[in-house]
Design an enzyme around this catalytic site. Structure first.
Site, short mmCIF file in Angstrom:
data_model
loop_
_atom_site.label_atom_id
_atom_site.label_comp_id
_atom_site.label_asym_id
_atom_site.label_seq_id
_atom_site.Cartn_x
_atom_site.Cartn_y
_atom_site.Cartn_z
N SER A 192 0.82 -1.22 0.00
CA SER A 192 0.00 0.00 0.00
C SER A 192 0.85 1.26 0.00
O SER A 192 2.02 1.24 0.36
CB SER A 192 -0.90 0.01 1.25
OG SER A 192 -1.57 -1.21 1.38
N1 SAH Z 1 -0.96 -4.99 3.96
C1 SAH Z 1 -0.13 -5.29 2.80
C2 SAH Z 1 -0.78 -4.96 1.48
C3 SAH Z 1 -1.95 -5.81 1.23
S1 SAH Z 1 -2.40 -6.11 -0.44
C4 SAH Z 1 1.23 -4.67 2.89
O1 SAH Z 1 1.51 -3.99 3.89
O2 SAH Z 1 2.04 -4.91 2.01
C5 SAH Z 1 -3.80 -7.12 -0.08
C6 SAH Z 1 -3.48 -8.52 0.34
O3 SAH Z 1 -4.69 -9.13 0.71
C7 SAH Z 1 -2.89 -9.37 -0.79
O4 SAH Z 1 -1.64 -9.86 -0.42
C8 SAH Z 1 -3.92 -10.49 -0.97
O5 SAH Z 1 -3.33 -11.74 -1.24
C9 SAH Z 1 -4.60 -10.50 0.38
N2 SAH Z 1 -5.94 -11.09 0.41
C10 SAH Z 1 -6.97 -10.92 -0.47
N3 SAH Z 1 -8.03 -11.65 -0.09
C11 SAH Z 1 -7.67 -12.30 1.05
C12 SAH Z 1 -8.33 -13.22 1.92
N4 SAH Z 1 -9.58 -13.63 1.72
N5 SAH Z 1 -7.64 -13.69 2.98
C13 SAH Z 1 -6.37 -13.30 3.22
N6 SAH Z 1 -5.71 -12.46 2.44
C14 SAH Z 1 -6.34 -11.95 1.37
#
Ligand code: SAH
Length: 216
Positions: free
Chosen positions: A64
């Protein structure tokens, strides 16, 4: 080890940009000064690690935008004794920032590769109070519930019911909601004795919360 002058300058600009975009909580700023975003960005995007922009990470996901990380962390009002759940480990950056502000962070991602890489980083950086797990985060983590704070870093159409159920009375959840391919609204949910209170914080754009586990 000290940074070269160029990196030191970039890091100064990084903190300045956070303040300018409304990250004012000194504890959040200090945590973001201590956790080096450069460790969480790999390959040819490395030289943009201190820009206030989201960047690609493996598995088609994104780390992000730093000011959004700061504003979400600030909105979560994390305390030193809190047990926090993060959905969407991604690069691990947000979890690392949270880990300096609370007692324990459980962070979940549906991609095994992302969890494995984040786990290695947490160990190398000496962040022992983070527990990364591979699971479908839309179900939360019932075995560790309830949580003082929950942060969701992927967009859902509505705040997932299991996550609301796993929030303590007095707890706070921050979650982007809306259609996955459009601009979403970041909302803060407070759980009181008599139910949930919602407030809208700002427009954001996150990758979607997807049910089930990923292929990698
Ligand atoms: N917080 C992260 C950025 C997140 S991007 C950072 O600091 O880098 C969003 C993430 O959510 C992705 O890695 C994706 O794989 C995950 N995601 C999406 N759906 C999900 C689910 N149902 N359970 C767990 N993770 C999920």
């Amino acid at each position: 080890m000290g940074d070269d002058p160029e990196t030191a300058e970039r890091k100064m600009r990084f903190l300045f940009a956070l303040r300018q975009r409304g990250v004012t909580d000194p504890r959040v700023l200090e945590a973001m000064e201590r956790i080096d975003r450069g460790e969480f960005v790999r390959g040819h995007f490395e030289d943009r690690a201190y820009d206030d922009t989201p960047l690609p990470i493996p598995c088609g996901q994104t780390i992000s935008q730093p000011s959004v990380v700061g504003l979400m962390t600030q909105a979560l009002e994390v305390g030193p004794r809190d047990k926090v759940l993060e959905i969407g480990t991604g690069s691990g950056y947000q979890a690392a920032v949270l880990s300096l502000l609370c007692r324990r962070v459980y962070t979940i991602d549906r991609h095994r590769r992302l969890v494995a890489e984040a786990e290695t980083l947490f160990r190398d950086l000496g962040l022992p109070n983070i527990t990364p797990l591979v699971a479908d985060g839309s179900r939360g983590l019932p075995e560790q519930a309830p949580f003082d704070r929950i942060m969701v870093t992927a967009a859902a159409e509505d705040p997932p019911g299991p996550l609301l159920a796993q929030l303590k009375i007095g707890g706070i959840m921050v979650v982007p909601v809306g259609q996955s391919d459009a601009v979403q609204t970041l909302i803060r949910v407070r759980r009181g004795e008599d139910g949930f209170e919602y407030d809208e914080l700002r427009q954001v754009r996150f990758v979607p919360l997807v049910e089930g586990l990923g292929q990698t």
